[in-house]
Every structure is written in structure tokens, then in C-alpha cells.
Scaffold this motif. Sequence first.
Motif, PDB file in Angstrom:
ATOM      1  N   TRP A   1       0.827  -1.216   0.000  1.00  0.00           N
ATOM      2  CA  TRP A   1       0.000   0.000   0.000  1.00  0.00           C
ATOM      3  C   TRP A   1       0.859   1.263   0.000  1.00  0.00           C
TER       4      TRP A   1
ATOM      5  N   GLN B   1       3.567   5.230  -4.617  1.00  0.00           N
ATOM      6  CA  GLN B   1       2.491   4.462  -3.966  1.00  0.00           C
ATOM      7  C   GLN B   1       2.716   2.947  -4.174  1.00  0.00           C
TER       8      GLN B   1
ATOM      9  N   LEU C   1      -2.928   0.421  -4.138  1.00  0.00           N
ATOM     10  CA  LEU C   1      -3.494   1.769  -4.276  1.00  0.00           C
ATOM     11  C   LEU C   1      -3.731   2.091  -5.754  1.00  0.00           C
TER      12      LEU C   1
ATOM     13  N   VAL D   1      -8.113   4.140  -3.003  1.00  0.00           N
ATOM     14  CA  VAL D   1      -6.923   4.047  -3.854  1.00  0.00           C
ATOM     15  C   VAL D   1      -6.485   5.460  -4.228  1.00  0.00           C
ATOM     16  N   THR D   2      -5.358   5.553  -4.898  1.00  0.00           N
ATOM     17  CA  THR D   2      -4.963   6.843  -5.438  1.00  0.00           C
ATOM     18  C   THR D   2      -5.556   6.969  -6.848  1.00  0.00           C
TER      19      THR D   2
ATOM     20  N   ARG E   1      -0.443   0.520   5.983  1.00  0.00           N
ATOM     21  CA  ARG E   1      -1.343   1.265   5.106  1.00  0.00           C
ATOM     22  C   ARG E   1      -1.653   2.597   5.780  1.00  0.00           C
TER      23      ARG E   1
END
Length: 426
Positions: A11, A223, A227, A237-238, A271
Motif C-alpha cells: 500500500w 504508492q 493503491l 486508492v490513489t 497502510r
Amino acid sequence: MPGIVIVGAQWGDEGKGKLVDLMAEKADGVIRYQGGNNAGHTIVHGDVTWKFHLIPSGILYSSKPCMIGNGVVIDPVVLTGELDGLKGRGVDLSGLKISANAHLIMPYHLMLDTAGEARLGKLQIGTTRRGIGPAYMDKAARLGIRVQDLLDEKILKKKIAAALAPKKAQLRDWEKDPALDLQSMTEEYLAYGNRIEQYITDTAKLVHEELKGGGTIIFEGAQGAMLDIDHGTYPFVTSSNPIAGAACVGAGVGPLAINEVWGVAKAYATRVGAGPFPTELDNEFGETLRKAGGEFGTTTGRPRRTGWLDLVQLKYAARINGFSHLAITKLDVLSGLGDLKLCTSYKTNTGAELDDFPYHQSVVHHLEPVYTTLPGWDEDLTKVREEKDLPDAAREYLAFIAHEVEVPVAMVGVGPARDQMITMSA
Ligand code: IMP
């Protein structure tokens, strides 16, 4: 020729920066391909600690190309701040290259990120509030402002004007009087353009030329796999694709340019932000792990959630990235913690046992980890530099990971300094 991708296998915060830093020294260039200043790398060189959010750590190797690729979103305030810091410490910046096609994070993206989280309330993602999601949204909506736009006042003003109108409407409920003035924003961003003009170029062409000439390029991911906006624990998530395949898009090369994919994983798991984390230790032991590992975010300072190493998740990351090598970091943190657990399958809330990461979000939210327990070790690993000097239990721990994930463990981290890395035999 090799193109080497280095990606986070969990993560984020796996310690990719240190591996990039080590490999960059021997490579001919480094390029970041996604994310923005939501990332954070801490590099320790001797007595000096460096913190980077945007600029690849390869900048410490003078004139070699150190590139910010088209897939990255750049906040010029942060970028110029990092440049000032590096200049102040005498670092040669002549190798820095910034893609003309990279998108910019604008002041309204930061406001929208905060407003978006506030709107979600209890369901918030826990973003870094650096404007990453809204900047990628504008990119997809074709309302984005790119680095090259900073070089043309008329175009910049026109594009900011087009983007501003919908932003003001979106922000109305959240900011009584958002300081979003077209003229002053245009002037401020033109000034950033002046400052970075010398670094702006076609980074994709540069990467191509280096590889064609037989050079080695490191593609630096930010990241981590979980993610990833397509393959991670959506919506937590990104807003970009950290996985290895995205290196091609975010740097502008074809898939055949990639020869190796290094997945970096911690010897346990962490995370930050919200979202499912099957092996989370929301207890006293998790706190012990957080303290032992110094698990507080580089970017936001938030305490990271901690847990046991999840091999089902790691196997999934190996599959979607195509890892050729694994680097396991922070093995030293596990010293003296007693027996160690590794998650080798999951139990669902209907009693099914899974040995692959499930695709369905509702299933993921209710997973119970099933552990294999291995003996721990008490020895301090921070001074170990060779595989043979690792305690048997530590070697067994690493061998178990490699066996389960079916990827060799090629490097092991035993501390923050650059020399605290062990190269493992094949
Ligand atoms: P954003 O990327 O700021 O939109 O945040 C989305 C999610 O990704 C949040 O859970 C963040 O905590 C997480 N995230 C973003 N960047 C990083 C990173 O570099 N390390 C760890 N987590 C990150």
C-alpha cells in the motif's frame, strides 16, 4: 539496454526510494511515471537525510537525467520548494528534466480534494489532500493545465479561465470566497514557468535515446499496487496506476523497453488512509510494530496502520505487475518480536477459503486472514551486510516469502542507510 521498473508491492511506503537511490547510482537515468507529491521518500546518505516528494532521488547523482515523466502530476509550489532546498545544499540540478506533457496541480485542486473528503464524511478515502485526485480528474476531463502551458501567457490564461468556472461552482458550498482570481493565478504560474523553463523537455524522447544507446533507465513508481486505481482496493486508492504496466504510459515507452520489474515490500505490512487491510493489527502489537518501524507518514505525518505480511496480497501484486525480483525492506524491525505470522490464505464471511485476492469489494471488506507461523529471531540485523550472516530464522522467513510468491528475493533492507542492504544469492 535494460529498462528497470521499481514499484511498491503493498500500500505504498515500502522503501522504494532507497532501492531507486541505490540502483540510480549505476543507471544512466531515472524517471518517475505517476503520482505526485502524495509520495514521499526519505534517503539517508551518511549523516545527511534527504526528503523528496516530487523529484526522483536520482537527482543526487549529478548530471545524469533525472526525469519527471508525463504521467506525474506536478504542484509547482512543491517542485520549486524542493529545487530551492536542493540548491541550498549545493546539489547540481543540471540533470533534472521535466516532461512538457505532465499535468499541473492547481490551487483549486487542493481545495477540491479537501472539499471532496469533507463531502464523503465517514466514507472518506483519507487522501493526502495534495490535490492529486482532482488534478487527474481534470486531465481526463481535458481541462488540465500542462507544464508546457506555463510557457505561453495567452494559452495559460485561457486554460485557467476554462477550468476556473466549473471549479468555483463546485466549491460554492465549501469555500465562501475561494481565492481563485484568474489574473493573479496566471501571473503566479507564469513565474513558476520562468523558474522551471530550463528543465522542461520531451522526457519520453530522452528515455528512448538513453535506452537505444544501451543505457539503463530506472522507472520509479510511487504508492503501491493496492493503491492502483484499476487493480487496488477501489475506491480506497490513489487516482493513478502505480503498477509496472503504467511505466510505459507515464514515461512514454513501449512494453518491450521493460526488462525487469522489482517489487518492493516491507517485511510486514502498513497502510495509511482508509480502506480494507486484511492483516491489520489494530491492537497493542500493532502499536509495537508501528513504534519499532517508525511508521508515520513522510508526507502527512499520519500514523500508519500496521499488520502482518500478507502473502496472498503479495502474490496478487506479483501477478498484476509481473515481478522479476522482490526486495524486502525493514527486516530488522521484526527482530525480537517473537514468532512471526504470514497470511497464506483468507477466510470469507461465508466460510470459504481463498488463496487469491478476491475481486469483489464486499468480500475484501470481510476477509479474515489465515496465518502460517514461523519462528522469529532476536539478533539485531542492522549491521548484517551478507546473506550468510543473517540468522537462520530470518533466512527461512525470506525463503518462505519467495516460495509462496514465486519470485526470488534479490535484496533485503536492514536499516535506513544506503549500505544497509543485503544482496541475496540467486
Ligand atoms: P491521494 O493519492 O492523496 O488521493 O490519496 C489516496 C489514498 O492513497 C489515501 O489512502 C492515501 O493515504 C494513499 N496514498 C497516497 N500516496 C501515498 C503514498 O505515497 N504512500 C502511502 N499511501 C499513499
